[in-house]
Design a protein around this motif. Structure first.
Motif, short mmCIF file in Angstrom:
data_model
loop_
_atom_site.label_atom_id
_atom_site.label_comp_id
_atom_site.label_asym_id
_atom_site.label_seq_id
_atom_site.Cartn_x
_atom_site.Cartn_y
_atom_site.Cartn_z
N LEU A 356 0.27 0.97 -2.00
CA LEU A 356 0.39 2.23 -2.73
C LEU A 356 -0.58 2.26 -3.92
N GLN A 357 -0.79 1.09 -4.54
CA GLN A 357 -1.77 1.02 -5.62
C GLN A 357 -3.18 1.25 -5.09
N PHE A 358 -3.43 0.72 -3.88
CA PHE A 358 -4.75 0.94 -3.28
C PHE A 358 -4.98 2.43 -3.02
N TYR A 409 -1.64 2.39 7.81
CA TYR A 409 -2.32 2.61 6.53
C TYR A 409 -3.24 1.46 6.16
N THR A 410 -2.94 0.26 6.68
CA THR A 410 -3.84 -0.86 6.42
C THR A 410 -5.18 -0.63 7.12
N ALA A 411 -5.12 -0.15 8.37
CA ALA A 411 -6.36 0.19 9.08
C ALA A 411 -7.12 1.26 8.31
N LYS A 412 -6.36 2.22 7.78
CA LYS A 412 -6.98 3.30 7.00
C LYS A 412 -7.63 2.74 5.73
N HIS A 413 -6.91 1.82 5.05
CA HIS A 413 -7.45 1.23 3.82
C HIS A 413 -8.75 0.49 4.11
N ALA A 414 -8.74 -0.30 5.19
CA ALA A 414 -9.95 -1.06 5.53
C ALA A 414 -11.10 -0.10 5.77
N MET A 415 -10.77 0.99 6.45
CA MET A 415 -11.78 2.01 6.75
C MET A 415 -12.30 2.67 5.47
N LEU A 416 -11.38 3.10 4.62
CA LEU A 416 -11.78 3.79 3.39
C LEU A 416 -12.63 2.89 2.52
#
Lengths: 667, 287
Positions: A356-358, A409-416
């Motif tokens: 959530l912080q990310f 959301y982890t996949a999304k974070h890695a992507m972003l």
């Protein structure tokens, strides 16, 4: 004197091939109280039903037993026929001689005897049946939605669109919930704020929706269609009517170093604050615990600055009483903080953050304006390790369930991260990739194949800081459990989704059951996913279990459909099969002694006490009272009552005993 | 004078005689009399619970039964491995009535969960810590790395040590001795344990990492409470140095050796003369 009609159906050959229907009808005709009996090939057909109606008129029948299939199949049919002939339809009973007799036994004398026994027990029941009327309960067509995240907003909008009033209660100063904190949403990478804020505004402006932000549910009583709620409107210290939302008050507040809840502690806010620029309502609140005026009685700068005089330091919490016909719980979830993880540093390392912080780091409106910079020194991280399943699926942590949203959301974070820091390397430690959903698996594949996220199947055993780097130690279980060590600049933990703080208390106030993780429990895991065990209270979103946005919204619309269905009628009609405490003539009034045992065991909180007074108003006896609006007719109180003072309408103790006796006395 | 039971186990009579010396000297200095459990036997160590569960429970059970028989309410077990085996045995036997009766039959003596098993840290906390302010004559002045290893703190369900990933108990004692315990991430890393014999090169690597980490973070000494850890970090130093490619000088002290030194006992009483890596007290103490 009872005049009962018995109608034995052949059901084509379904019954008559193993049961001698004609003989059952003849024998039944000789039972005491039976005035008429007949058999027919298809009793449910039009001529069959006419036969029953004519017999009721001709033989002045006071009760009917149809000996045919399961009541699940045709009880409504035959009861309707009886009602059309002027007989109270609760005086029509069915003896199931098909599913419970002819279908399961061979053609034999004993099969016919059993069919007759079944008929006889029902004759005994009908002899003791009372005419009953369906219970009608008025419905207050206002819904209260608790929780103003995306699920709560969706419920409110849907119910309001159905033409009903909605009160949306949110404990934070603004609606929006977690979704307003998110950067972009999977699997389409559309901006979370861009799709949510229009709906927030819509909810605020809808004529049918009343927003109560910075408010909490205090208590509830009543029952489906007729709930009475007390809502605490916490003192904002700002008059919402006078405030224009200009924000001048927040500019000169001397307390500027309060960790912002909205920014997940990554930025600061003042003591008088609006949680985020798009807040709805866009009106500030004073956080009294951190306000100099409330702590020392001095300051008052915001009061002097406000051009409309909206600041009100004297404002008190206000209790508002509300009547509603339905309640929807949409209180959402929380994520575990990093201090929950001893092996990842007990929250000591500033560059170990939660997902959530990310989200805040990646958000264009976040503390870094969307640039990925690590919290400790603001440097752009060259290597970021993402840890999926931080706490989830780990019985040793007390969280054996899957948090469901993290893989995506982890996949999304890695992507972003990769989209924003092209030369950076994202690593993802995972247990499994759970990407079941429309376009979900394609999305995780894209993160791996197109954006080059390095996925390592294994768990992270510990993280420690060394020379400004975070050493992440784990195992690659696809390489035979080889130890992996990565010197990362930042670590993002996909920490477990857990129930909200205060959910247990809320569930107890509303008599809603909850599981051992304090998520609210649905009435049936498959067939009643948005209902609770308490009639009139529904669930939406992640307060029930971890859910992503599409699922929360779907559940919200489902709950709204239930509410609108309930509000479709002015009164609720319910089967009158409810428990009743007996009443007798004075001076006894009732055999109930008011012991209260039934109150404590009723699973639906349908029982309270009632005081019987004499003419002068003096209380002469206190007895149990069952609310027919809440009672579900389960009969638990009947079996617990020590003085046999409670009976279930239509299934009284006397009726059941007579049925059993009739069965035992078979010759 | 407090009288407590004492179970030395094999290590304290062999490879870690300096541990026994420092425990006994410290106990005496702080007015505690330690009496050996009569006719004590092997705790079973790693071998028993790898090969024979009944034996791995019966051996520690007999020690506990003997202590009970001798009227000992508390026994001090300085060796972390012995402490672990005794504690796990007591835990398992008092969860399972049937198992306890079988074990009692095998041992031939009754058991009770009334015998309290104290590890070295608990012993210090209960009988020594309170008197430290008056007894410390030469406080430490250096940074130290408290190293707990595995057997003292795991399994958490049984041993209930304060913080399983970042224990604090020894750090607190060392602070009372004037030392500055560093915050480091290797407190519960594996030292290689009994692989010391079969795969020495692996132990050199695992223990070598611990030694390197402690030195790099500026510690003047590693403080331990386990003979296995001690022998790997101290006796195996030549192999460690070979792995590190450098000569590490950081000494490894038992917690009781550290207490003994800070309370003015000499290197014979504290057993530090037996350490393989020279303990330079002048470099460690506050001067």
């Amino acid at each position: 004197m009872a005049r009962i009609g018995v109608f034995v159906c052949h059901c084509g050959e379904n019954i008559s091939s193993t049961v001698d229907c004609e003989r059952v009808a003849q024998q039944a005709g000789r039972l005491p109280g039976v005035a008429f009996s007949a058999d027919y090939k298809y009793m449910c057909s039009d001529p069959g039903q006419s036969m029953i109606k004519e017999a009721i008129a001709e033989h002045r029948l006071t009760g009917v037993v149809v000996s045919a299939c399961s009541p699940r199949m045709h009880e409504p049919t035959f009861r309707k026929a009886c009602a059309e002939a002027g007989l109270n339809h609760y005086l029509c009973e069915m003896a199931n001689i098909r599913e419970q007799c002819s279908w399961v036994h061979p053609k034999d004398e004993a099969t016919t005897q059993k069919a007759f026994d079944l008929v006889r027990t029902q004759v005994e029941k009908v002899r003791n049946d009372n005419p009953l009327e369906p219970i009608r309960v008025p419905v207050n067509k206002t819904a209260v939605v608790v929780g103003g995240g995306v699920a709560g907003i969706q419920v409110a909008l849907d119910v309001a669109a159905g033409g009903h009033k909605v009160i949306l209660v949110e404990r934070d100063p603004s609606i929006g919930g977690h979704m307003s904190q998110l950067s972009e949403t999977f699997p389409t990478l559309d901006c979370s704020q861009c799709i949510l804020t229009p709906r927030m505004v819509e909810a605020a402006q809808h004529p049918n929706i009343t927003l109560m932000t910075y408010s909490e549910l205090e208590s509830m009583d009543g029952f489906i269609g007729n709930f009475n709620l007390r809502i605490r409107r916490k003192a904002r210290s700002v008059d919402e009517k006078l405030c224009t939302g200009c924000g001048l008050c927040t500019t000169k507040c001397p307390n500027k170093k309060i960790p912002s809840e909205f920014e997940q502690g990554l930025a600061f806010r003042t003591a008088i604050y609006t949680p985020f620029p798009q807040a709805v309502p866009n009106k500030p609140v004073i956080d009294r615990d951190n306000c100099t005026w409330f702590k020392t009685g001095k300051c008052g700068v915001c009061g002097k600055l406000c051009p409309t005089g909206a600041i009100n330091y004297q404002q008190q919490d206000e209790i508002v009483e509300v009547k509603a016909g339905a309640i929807v719980l949409a209180t959402g979830f929380e994520v575990k903080k990093t201090d929950f993880f001893p092996e990842y540093g007990y929250g000591r390392y500033r560059d170990v953050i939660t997902g959530l912080q990310f989200e805040r780091l990646a958000s264009a409106s976040g503390p870094t304006r969307g640039e990925i910079r690590r919290p400790s020194d603001g440097r752009v991280p060259e290597k970021v390790v993402f840890v999926a399943c931080a706490g989830s699926r780990d019985p040793a942590k007390g969280i054996p369930y899957c948090s469901k949203i993290c893989c995506m959301y982890t996949a999304k974070h890695a992507m972003l991260y990769k989209h924003k820091v092209h030369e950076g390397t994202p690593y993802v430690f995972y247990m499994d990739i759970r990407a079941a959903g429309k376009n979900y698996d394609e999305f995780t594949r894209r993160a791996i194949e197109e954006d080059g996220a390095k996925y390592i199947r294994g768990r992270v055993s510990n993280i420690y800081e060394k020379n400004g780097k975070l050493v992440v130690r784990g195992a690659d279980t696809l390489l035979g459990g080889k130890p992996v060590e990565i010197e990362a600049d930042m670590v993002v933990l996909a920490t477990a989704a857990v129930s909200c703080d205060g959910s247990e208390e809320l569930a107890q106030k509303l008599h809603v059951s909850y599981d051992s993780y304090k998520f609210f429990a649905e009435a049936h895991p498959k067939l009643k996913p948005v209902e609770t065990n308490t009639a009139g209270i529904y669930l939406a979103g992640a307060c029930q279990a971890p859910k992503d946005i599409p699922e929360s919204v779907a559940a919200a619309s489902g709950a709204a459909a239930k509410v609108i269905g309930l509000f479709a009628n002015d009164t609720l009609t319910r089967e009158p099969v409810v428990a009743r405490v007996n009443r007798t003539a004075p001076p006894i009034f009732s055999t109930c002694m008011g012991c209260g045992l039934c109150i404590s065991i009723c699973p639906y909180q349908a029982i309270d006490t009632e005081e019987i007074t004499d003419r002068s108003g003096k209380v002469v006896k206190t007895i149990a009272r069952i609310n027919p609006g809440l009672c579900q007719g389960c009969g638990t109180c009947v079996s617990f009552c020590r003085s046999k003072s409670i009976d279930l309408e239509g299934y009284s103790n006397k009726q059941v005993y007579q049925e059993v006796v009739a069965m035992l006395n078979s010759d | 004078m407090n009288k407590l039971g004492f179970y030395p186990g094999c290590s304290l009579e062999g490879t870690s005689r300096e541990y026994a010396e420092s425990v006994l000297a410290t106990a005496e200095l702080f007015g505690v009399e330690l009496a050996q459990v009569p006719d004590w036997n092997c705790c079973g160590a790693t071998a028993a619970h790898n090969l024979n569960r009944a034996l791995s429970l019966a051996l520690p059970a007999r020690i506990l039964a003997k202590a009970l028989d001798a009227g000992m309410k508390e026994i001090v077990v300085p060796c972390a491995a012995c402490y672990n085996r005794l504690s796990v045995t007591q835990h398992e036997l008092f969860l399972d009535e049937k198992l306890r009766r079988e074990t009692e039959e095998a041992v031939g003596l009754p058991l009770s969960d009334k015998v309290e098993i104290l590890n070295v840290v608990q012993f210090v906390e209960r009988y020594i810590e309170g008197q430290l302010p008056e007894k410390v004559t030469q406080p430490f002045g250096s940074d130290v790395a408290c190293y707990y290893g595995c057997l003292l703190v795991r399994p958490h369900d049984v041993l209930q040590f304060d913080r399983q990933e970042d224990p604090q108990a020894m750090d607190r004692v060392m602070r009372l001795l004037g030392a500055n315990p560093i915050d480091w991430p290797f407190k519960t890393e594996c030292c290689g344990a009994s692989l010391s014999i079969g795969r020495t090169e692996l132990v050199a690597k695992l223990s070598g990492r611990i030694v390197r980490e402690a030195e790099e973070r500026g510690a003047g000494a590693i403080i331990v409470g386990c003979p296995m850890c001690h022998s790997n970090l101290d006796m195996r130093r030549p192999q460690i140095n070979k792995y590190l490619g450098a000569r590490s000088k950081i000494p490894t002290l038992y917690l009781t050796q550290a207490i003994a030194l800070a309370c003015g006992l000499d290197k014979k009483q504290s057993g530090t003369r037996r350490n393989f890596v020279k303990v330079d007290w002048n470099a460690l103490r506050n001067s």
